[in-house]
Design a protein around this motif. Structure first.
Motif, PDB file in Angstrom:
ATOM      1  N   LYS A   1      38.316   4.977   6.230  1.00 21.32           N
ATOM      2  CA  LYS A   1      38.412   6.733   6.431  1.00 21.32           C
ATOM      3  C   LYS A   1      38.570   7.198   4.188  1.00 21.32           C
ATOM      4  N   VAL A   2      39.464   6.237   4.059  1.00 18.69           N
ATOM      5  CA  VAL A   2      40.184   6.010   2.821  1.00 18.69           C
ATOM      6  C   VAL A   2      39.045   6.143   1.952  1.00 18.69           C
ATOM      7  N   LEU A   3      37.644   4.951   2.118  1.00 16.67           N
ATOM      8  CA  LEU A   3      36.613   3.961   0.861  1.00 16.67           C
ATOM      9  C   LEU A   3      35.495   6.126   1.478  1.00 16.67           C
ATOM     10  N   GLY A   4      35.461   6.284   2.009  1.00 15.05           N
ATOM     11  CA  GLY A   4      35.076   7.424   2.255  1.00 15.05           C
ATOM     12  C   GLY A   4      35.276   8.842   1.894  1.00 15.05           C
ATOM     13  N   GLU A   5      36.894   9.004   2.182  1.00 17.66           N
ATOM     14  CA  GLU A   5      37.047  10.085   0.892  1.00 17.66           C
ATOM     15  C   GLU A   5      37.376  10.063  -0.325  1.00 17.66           C
ATOM     16  N   ILE A   6      37.001   8.659  -1.091  1.00 16.51           N
ATOM     17  CA  ILE A   6      36.794   8.545  -2.346  1.00 16.51           C
ATOM     18  C   ILE A   6      35.536   8.760  -2.260  1.00 16.51           C
ATOM     19  N   ALA A   7      34.905   7.838  -1.657  1.00 14.96           N
ATOM     20  CA  ALA A   7      33.348   8.357  -1.634  1.00 14.96           C
ATOM     21  C   ALA A   7      32.671   8.070  -3.107  1.00 14.96           C
ATOM     22  N   ARG A   8      33.168   7.219  -3.427  1.00 15.26           N
ATOM     23  CA  ARG A   8      32.450   6.349  -5.122  1.00 15.26           C
ATOM     24  C   ARG A   8      31.069   5.468  -4.770  1.00 15.26           C
ATOM     25  N   PRO A   9      30.263   5.690  -5.473  1.00 14.23           N
ATOM     26  CA  PRO A   9      29.068   4.858  -4.735  1.00 14.23           C
ATOM     27  C   PRO A   9      29.101   3.637  -4.563  1.00 14.23           C
ATOM     28  N   ASP A  10      30.180   2.743  -5.424  1.00 17.80           N
ATOM     29  CA  ASP A  10      30.649   1.142  -5.163  1.00 17.80           C
ATOM     30  C   ASP A  10      30.885   1.573  -4.011  1.00 17.80           C
ATOM     31  N   ALA A  11      31.072   2.026  -3.761  1.00 22.81           N
ATOM     32  CA  ALA A  11      31.807   1.199  -1.816  1.00 22.81           C
ATOM     33  C   ALA A  11      30.760   2.280  -0.963  1.00 22.81           C
ATOM     34  N   LEU A  12      29.339   1.955  -1.271  1.00 25.13           N
ATOM     35  CA  LEU A  12      28.919   2.867  -0.116  1.00 25.13           C
ATOM     36  C   LEU A  12      28.309   0.892   0.980  1.00 25.13           C
ATOM     37  N   PRO A  13      27.994   0.159  -0.145  1.00 23.86           N
ATOM     38  CA  PRO A  13      27.765  -1.015   0.942  1.00 23.86           C
ATOM     39  C   PRO A  13      28.336  -1.795   1.473  1.00 23.86           C
ATOM     40  N   THR A  14      30.167  -1.374   1.410  1.00 23.73           N
ATOM     41  CA  THR A  14      30.584  -1.531   2.442  1.00 23.73           C
ATOM     42  C   THR A  14      30.770  -0.380   4.077  1.00 23.73           C
ATOM     43  N   LEU A  15      30.221   0.380   3.356  1.00 24.08           N
ATOM     44  CA  LEU A  15      30.978   1.758   4.517  1.00 24.08           C
ATOM     45  C   LEU A  15      29.676   1.481   5.196  1.00 24.08           C
ATOM     46  N   LEU A  16      28.269   1.132   4.903  1.00 25.86           N
ATOM     47  CA  LEU A  16      26.789   0.846   5.462  1.00 25.86           C
ATOM     48  C   LEU A  16      27.505  -0.302   6.154  1.00 25.86           C
ATOM     49  N   GLU A  17      27.943  -1.223   5.855  1.00 28.06           N
ATOM     50  CA  GLU A  17      27.949  -2.328   6.327  1.00 28.06           C
ATOM     51  C   GLU A  17      29.223  -1.700   7.748  1.00 28.06           C
ATOM     52  N   LYS A  18      30.079  -1.035   7.890  1.00 30.92           N
ATOM     53  CA  LYS A  18      30.929  -0.770   8.457  1.00 30.92           C
ATOM     54  C   LYS A  18      30.630  -0.052   9.587  1.00 30.92           C
ATOM     55  N   LEU A  19      29.056   0.586   9.761  1.00 30.96           N
ATOM     56  CA  LEU A  19      28.206   1.036  10.538  1.00 30.96           C
ATOM     57  C   LEU A  19      28.068   0.026  11.540  1.00 30.96           C
ATOM     58  N   GLN A  20      28.282  -1.073  11.428  1.00 28.99           N
ATOM     59  CA  GLN A  20      27.638  -2.413  12.349  1.00 28.99           C
ATOM     60  C   GLN A  20      28.901  -2.731  12.720  1.00 28.99           C
ATOM     61  N   ASP A  21      29.746  -2.752  12.684  1.00 32.41           N
ATOM     62  CA  ASP A  21      31.788  -2.609  12.973  1.00 32.41           C
ATOM     63  C   ASP A  21      31.474  -3.043  14.893  1.00 32.41           C
ATOM     64  N   PRO A  22      32.206  -3.962  15.147  1.00 31.69           N
ATOM     65  CA  PRO A  22      32.386  -3.846  16.424  1.00 31.69           C
ATOM     66  C   PRO A  22      33.350  -3.370  17.316  1.00 31.69           C
ATOM     67  N   ALA A  23      33.866  -2.751  16.684  1.00 34.34           N
ATOM     68  CA  ALA A  23      34.968  -1.065  16.478  1.00 34.34           C
ATOM     69  C   ALA A  23      33.975   0.380  16.752  1.00 34.34           C
ATOM     70  N   VAL A  24      34.625   0.720  17.857  1.00 34.40           N
ATOM     71  CA  VAL A  24      33.220   2.446  18.135  1.00 34.40           C
ATOM     72  C   VAL A  24      34.306   2.992  17.261  1.00 34.40           C
ATOM     73  N   SER A  25      35.443   2.852  17.082  1.00 36.27           N
ATOM     74  CA  SER A  25      36.475   3.913  16.064  1.00 36.27           C
ATOM     75  C   SER A  25      35.937   3.846  14.296  1.00 36.27           C
ATOM     76  N   VAL A  26      36.218   2.466  14.248  1.00 36.06           N
ATOM     77  CA  VAL A  26      35.562   2.709  12.918  1.00 36.06           C
ATOM     78  C   VAL A  26      34.133   2.552  12.730  1.00 36.06           C
ATOM     79  N   ARG A  27      33.340   1.881  13.253  1.00 37.49           N
ATOM     80  CA  ARG A  27      32.276   2.873  12.841  1.00 37.49           C
ATOM     81  C   ARG A  27      32.028   4.453  13.675  1.00 37.49           C
ATOM     82  N   ALA A  28      33.060   4.935  13.856  1.00 44.31           N
ATOM     83  CA  ALA A  28      32.285   6.157  14.059  1.00 44.31           C
ATOM     84  C   ALA A  28      33.281   6.892  12.260  1.00 44.31           C
ATOM     85  N   LEU A  29      33.735   6.735  11.994  1.00 47.20           N
ATOM     86  CA  LEU A  29      34.371   6.715  10.848  1.00 47.20           C
ATOM     87  C   LEU A  29      33.826   6.226   9.375  1.00 47.20           C
ATOM     88  N   ALA A  30      33.193   5.746   9.500  1.00 46.26           N
ATOM     89  CA  ALA A  30      32.195   4.781   9.263  1.00 46.26           C
ATOM     90  C   ALA A  30      30.832   6.285   8.514  1.00 46.26           C
TER      91      ALA A  30
END
Length: 191
Positions: A92-121
């Motif tokens: 959530k915080v990485l999304g709020e910051i929305a820095r270009p270098d955070a995008l790869p981590t956020l894209l990776e979290k689209l595959q997280d095992p937890a639904v809540s993490v994927r939704a936030l990603a």
């Protein structure tokens, strides 16, 4: 820098706030802000290391308010932790910051095992407002779970193009209230 050294420096700079020269007063003000921010960052890192889970989550949100480049590595680390609530807060915080270098981590979290993490990603990725990222979100429209499909609809409404209107119209007949509401909202937002 330790606390005593920071206090010594702060006390040395404070009299310059009354200097007759405006540039000196401005430099003193900026220097004091930098010293206070560094102290805050150290305090937050300490709470993150030593606190219970609720304190750690609060510390992650505090890192987002600081927003300095120094916080990114610790947020990446937290996004990879095994605790779901810690990962959620970091994403959530990485999304709020929305820095270009955070995008790869956020894209990776689209595959997280937890639904809540994927939704936030999904939400976090949409904050980049980059239509080329829509392809990463579109598959979630087929989740049919009332969570990920709804979040994807909202995200695509913010970032997608008119070509997504048929997919949103299809979601209007979802069995999930949240998905239907999200699809309606997205349809109104699409160009």
């Amino acid at each position: 820098m330790d606390h005593a050294e920071r206090i010594k420096r702060r006390d040395a700079i404070i009299p310059l706030l009354k200097d007759p020269d405006a540039d000196v007063r401005l430099a003193a003000s900026i220097a004091l802000e930098a010293l206070e921010a560094a102290e805050s960052l150290e305090e937050v890192f300490d709470r993150l290391k030593r606190g219970d889970r609720a304190t750690k989550v609060t510390a992650i949100y505090a890192l987002g308010r600081i927003g300095d480049d120094k916080v990114l590595p610790i947020l990446y680390y937290c996004a990879g932790r095994p605790e779901e609530d810690i990962r959620c807060a970091a994403v959530k915080v990485l999304g709020e910051i929305a820095r270009p270098d955070a995008l790869p981590t956020l894209l990776e979290k689209l595959q997280d095992p937890a639904v809540s993490v994927r939704a936030l990603a999904i939400e976090a990725v949409s904050r980049y407002r980059n239509p080329s990222l829509a392809a990463k979100i579109v598959p979630f429209l087929d989740e049919n779970d009332g969570i990920l499909d709804a979040e994807a609809a909202l995200a695509l409404g913010r970032m997608g193009g008119a070509s997504l209107s048929d997919a949103m119209i299809k979601l209007l007949s979802s069995p999930f209230d949240k998905t239907r509401a999200a699809a309606a909202t997205a349809l109104a937002q699409l160009p």
